[in-house]
Design an enzyme around this catalytic site. Structure first.
Site, short mmCIF file in Angstrom:
data_model
loop_
_atom_site.label_atom_id
_atom_site.label_comp_id
_atom_site.label_asym_id
_atom_site.label_seq_id
_atom_site.Cartn_x
_atom_site.Cartn_y
_atom_site.Cartn_z
N ILE A 127 0.84 -1.21 0.00
CA ILE A 127 0.00 0.00 0.00
C ILE A 127 0.87 1.25 0.00
CG2 ILE A 127 -1.94 -1.15 1.16
CD1 ILE A 127 -1.16 0.56 3.69
N ASP A 128 2.12 1.12 0.47
CA ASP A 128 2.99 2.29 0.62
C ASP A 128 3.46 2.89 -0.70
OD1 ASP A 128 2.79 1.96 3.35
OD2 ASP A 128 4.58 0.71 3.46
N MET A 170 -0.68 5.67 6.90
CA MET A 170 0.55 4.88 6.76
C MET A 170 1.39 5.39 5.59
SD MET A 170 -0.57 0.98 7.51
CE MET A 170 -0.77 0.39 9.20
N GLY A 171 2.52 4.74 5.37
CA GLY A 171 3.33 5.20 4.24
C GLY A 171 4.72 4.58 4.11
N ARG A 262 -9.30 17.17 17.12
CA ARG A 262 -9.42 15.72 17.33
C ARG A 262 -8.35 15.00 16.51
NH1 ARG A 262 -12.26 17.20 20.86
NH2 ARG A 262 -14.44 16.68 21.28
N LEU A 269 -6.77 -0.29 8.96
CA LEU A 269 -7.96 -0.30 8.09
C LEU A 269 -7.54 0.01 6.65
CD1 LEU A 269 -10.45 1.55 10.44
CD2 LEU A 269 -10.53 -0.85 9.78
N GLN A 270 -6.44 0.77 6.52
CA GLN A 270 -5.95 1.12 5.18
C GLN A 270 -5.48 -0.10 4.41
OE1 GLN A 270 -3.39 5.02 5.60
NE2 GLN A 270 -3.58 4.03 7.57
N ARG A 271 -5.10 -1.14 5.11
CA ARG A 271 -4.58 -2.34 4.43
C ARG A 271 -5.67 -3.36 4.12
NH1 ARG A 271 0.70 -3.12 7.55
NH2 ARG A 271 -0.05 -5.16 8.15
O1 F6P Z 1 2.21 -1.89 4.64
C1 F6P Z 1 3.28 -1.18 5.17
C2 F6P Z 1 2.88 -0.46 6.38
O2 F6P Z 1 1.59 -0.11 6.14
C3 F6P Z 1 3.63 0.78 6.79
O3 F6P Z 1 3.19 1.95 6.18
C4 F6P Z 1 3.41 0.80 8.28
O4 F6P Z 1 4.34 1.57 8.95
C5 F6P Z 1 3.48 -0.65 8.60
O5 F6P Z 1 2.94 -1.31 7.49
C6 F6P Z 1 2.84 -1.08 9.88
O6 F6P Z 1 2.54 -2.43 9.83
P1 F6P Z 1 2.45 -3.42 11.06
O7 F6P Z 1 1.83 -2.69 12.19
O8 F6P Z 1 1.60 -4.52 10.55
O9 F6P Z 1 3.83 -3.85 11.36
#
Ligand code: F6P
Length: 336
Positions: A127-128, A170-171, A262, A269-271
């Site tokens: 997703i990044d 995320m990113g 806030r 949820l983004q994944r």
């Molecule tokens: O998919 C990569 C990513 O979304 C990053 O942007 C984020 O920092 C990381 O995964 C966090 O993933 P997890 O909490 O599953 O280790």
């Protein structure tokens, strides 16, 4: 008869199942067998595998995540025993080539395996969108769409209550999700790791909007944006590893603007969720192309999408994460 091994590793990305389905269906077309490894590199090392059938890939196109399971195996490259184990598994199962699906770290692992003489093709899925040499990675648009839709929802409540929202996305050390999600969801300020920012900049911008009669603001921050340039050493110390940074910024904004603020972390949820058509399409084309590449005897590459077409690059070129183009951040400013 060829036997292709496939695994998906690292953090999951929506659209991965379209890649797996495409690899399997294309392979069956050429009468190749597919050995699938469960749980990413871990499954490859431990030989946790099964022979794929048409049934395994039936009905998986709309599913998020990966039907093979995954693991975050960041230490893969550090342990020489892992390479020995992979080679052993490949010989035991008579696998002629591997296809590795996944994030930046997974592509690095694929590159490492290539250098060790293993025929392998990588497919970028994260997703990044931070994998270099491809315009897009599978999963990016689905995650971006989620951010965009979330901002739509926030707009109504933020404007009704005249509030400021700080939204963390995320990113993976890059600002792609923040920038594309923010741009398409109408963010009023976007903060990404590629560009330094200050507390003062956030406060002034919110006040400027307020003076223009816009009594709410939505600020999107990438999770790895880091500390603002004007934070004191004492505050930095007390926040340790950015924990509480959102809350800290929130208080600073409230103090200066007097507006209720806030915080929202969109998090995992983004994944999740069903992949968008664009990610299913990219996944299908990437999967198909990877098997064709193996058929031609071309391995050691990563499948990429550039300027409207699918091609390949040498896996060894994957060294640094791909930063966003700052021109786009400047364009986004027009809409703040
Ligand atoms: O998919 C990569 C990513 O979304 C990053 O942007 C984020 O920092 C990381 O995964 C966090 O993933 P997890 O909490 O599953 O280790």
């Amino acid at each position: 008869m060829k036997r292709i091994g496939v695994f998906s590793s690292g953090r999951d990305a929506p659209g991965t199942n379209s890649i797996i389905r495409s690899i399997a269906r294309t392979s069956f077309e050429y009468s190749y067998e597919v050995i699938a490894f469960r749980n990413g590199l871990k499954g490859l090392i431990e030989d946790d595998s099964f022979l794929m059938t048409r049934k395994d890939v039936s009905g998986i196109l709309p599913l998020g995540g990966t039907i093979l399971g995954t693991s975050v195996y960041d230490h893969f490259l550090e342990n020489p025993q892992h390479l020995v184990a992979v080679k052993k598994t490949m010989t035991k199962l008579s696998i002629s080539a591997l296809i590795g699906i996944g994030s930046f770290a997974t592509m690095k692992a694929c590159s490492f395996l290539k250098e060790a003489g293993i025929p392998i093709v990588g497919i970028p899925a994260t997703i990044d969108n931070n994998i270099p040499f491809t315009d897009y990675s599978v999963g990016f648009f689905t995650a971006t769409n989620y951010v965009s839709e979330s901002l739509d929802r926030l707009h109504t409540t933020a404007s009704s209550h005249h509030r400021v929202f700080l939204v963390e996305v995320m990113g993976g050390q890059c600002g792609w999700i923040a920038l594309y999600g923010g741009l398409t969801g109408g963010a009023d300020l976007i903060i990404i790791p590629e560009k330094s920012y200050s507390i003062q900049e956030i406060k002034s911008h919110i006040k400027k909007r307020e003076n223009e009669g816009k009594h709410f603001s939505i600020v999107v921050l990438a999770d790895t944006a880091g500390f603002p340039s004007d934070i004191s050493e004492k505050d930095k110390e007390s926040l340790r590893d950015h924990n509480g940074l959102l809350q800290f910024l929130s208080k600073e904004v409230e103090k200066e603007t007097g507006m209720e603020t806030r915080q929202l972390i969109l998090g995992h949820l983004q994944r999740g969720g069903t992949p968008l058509a664009s990610d299913r399409l990219l996944g299908t084309l990437f999967g198909n192309s990877s098997v064709k590449s193996i058929r031609r005897g071309e391995t050691g590459t990563m499948i990429v999408y550039r300027n409207g077409s699918i091609s390949q690059i040498d896996l060894e070129k994957v060294k640094e994460k791909k930063p966003v183009n700052l021109d786009l951040l400047n364009t986004a400013r027009i809409f703040y």
